[in-house]
Design a protein around this motif. Structure first.
Motif, PDB file in Angstrom:
ATOM      1  N   PRO A  16     -23.600  10.054   3.937  1.00  0.00           N
ATOM      2  CA  PRO A  16     -22.911   8.788   3.671  1.00  0.00           C
ATOM      3  C   PRO A  16     -21.955   8.459   4.810  1.00  0.00           C
ATOM      4  O   PRO A  16     -21.680   9.299   5.672  1.00  0.00           O
ATOM      5  N   THR A  97     -17.279   0.720   4.396  1.00  0.00           N
ATOM      6  CA  THR A  97     -18.429   0.218   3.639  1.00  0.00           C
ATOM      7  C   THR A  97     -18.953  -1.092   4.213  1.00  0.00           C
ATOM      8  O   THR A  97     -20.166  -1.329   4.255  1.00  0.00           O
ATOM      9  N   SER A 127     -19.854   4.016  -0.543  1.00  0.00           N
ATOM     10  CA  SER A 127     -20.658   4.731   0.468  1.00  0.00           C
ATOM     11  C   SER A 127     -20.006   6.047   0.875  1.00  0.00           C
ATOM     12  O   SER A 127     -20.026   6.430   2.050  1.00  0.00           O
TER      13      SER A 127
END
Length: 330
Positions: A16, A97, A127
């Motif tokens: 991520p 994000t 995220s």
């Protein structure tokens, strides 16, 4: 996120955009933080690293928010020992994000209970993910040491690395840092070399102290020297005794089941046969009931030392040692 899930994402390069690493093993936090940065292909032009009290929210926000005409990444790496203010962390996560070129990593060297709430902010909705690292078991710790030794081209066997890990109170980061010192030897490194270079020729190690204790030898002067050296404290010494006696019990149980000893099957790594034989012989001194009593006593002592801060720690440790002497003499 569990460590296994994290490693799977890391190997597939599907991490991520925001990650929090925290927990009880500083070495693993360091090690995997660097692997994350490598996976992100971070360069000095991409990076802003903020350390502890040097953390500045405005500077962090500006770095993540900046745009680049040349396609550079905006990678923010924060090293801390306590949670960031929640509104600031959320803002940084939101920026990351929304920006395809921003990455956010926090290495938090703490396992405080307050971190669970903070860690929850790093969720897939933004995220992000959080990974908590626990103290590795002995076999896992030795595998990290083996890997680090290979990287330094050190000729050293796992049993010697286990000795190094033990005398450093199972502090993985500290044990690995000692490999630099051992690298000066252009030969296979033995436990005796570790004793000489790490402790000095006159210093007794924790393992030697425990062996003397369990064999009924006088240990009063040795205990005083060990504690006054500053190498260990009461908690570390109790932990060392727990680990050593647990290892003896695994030898004892294996021998009872199979009629022979096999260090690789018992420990997960081989020992020189003379050391394995000595450990097997030592393990048979005690029966199951004594092992149970010893480990129960040590667990209770550890709990007292860690939770009852008003307690006189040297007295508590001495009471535990005297009880051990009484148990093994009966």
């Amino acid at each position: 996120m569990y460590k296994r899930e994290f490693l799977n994402l890391l190997s597939q390069k599907k991490l991520p955009d925001s990650l929090l690493l925290y927990g009880a093993c500083d070495y693993q936090i360091d090690h995997y933080s660097q692997m994350i940065l490598n996976s992100w292909e971070a360069t000095s032009d991409d990076m802003l690293t903020l350390y502890y009290d040097a953390y500045d929210f405005k500077l962090a926000k500006a770095h993540l928010s900046q745009s680049s005409l040349f396609g550079n990444q905006n990678i923010l790496h924060v090293k801390i020992d306590k949670p960031l203010p929640k509104p600031e962390a959320q803002t940084l996560l939101e920026i990351t994000t929304k920006s395809a070129q921003s990455r956010f990593l926090i290495s938090c060297y703490s396992d405080d209970s307050k971190l669970k709430t903070f860690a929850a902010i790093f969720s897939p909705k933004l995220s992000g993910q959080n990974v908590r690292f626990f103290k590795p078991n002995t076999s896992e710790a030795i595998s990290y040491l083996v890997q680090a030794a290979k990287e330094k081209n050190l000729n050293i066997q796992p049993y010697a690395l286990s000795h190094l890990y033990t005398i450093h109170n199972e502090d993985l980061r500290l044990a690995i840092s000692e490999l630099e010192k051992l690298a000066i030897l252009d030969k296979e490194i033995q436990a005796a070399d570790i004793n000489r270079l790490v402790y000095g020729s006159g210093m007794m190690g924790v393992e030697t102290f425990i062996q003397h204790l369990l064999s009924g030898k006088p240990i009063a002067n040795d205990l005083e020297a060990l504690l006054e050296s500053g190498q260990v404290d009461e908690v570390h010494l109790v932990n060392g005794m727990q680990n050593y006696i647990t290892q003896l019990f695994t030898f004892y149980a294996y021998i009872k089941l199979h009629g022979s000893h096999d260090a690789r099957a018992i420990l997960g790594y081989p020992l020189p046969e003379h050391i394995a034989l000595a450990r097997a012989k030592e393990s048979m001194r005690f029966n199951t009931e004594i092992y149970r009593s010893l480990l129960t006593l040590l667990a209770k002592t550890e709990l007292t030392l860690k939770t009852q801060t008003h307690h006189d720690k040297p007295t508590c440790l001495l009471a535990c040692i005297l009880s051990i002497i009484k148990l093994i003499k009966n």
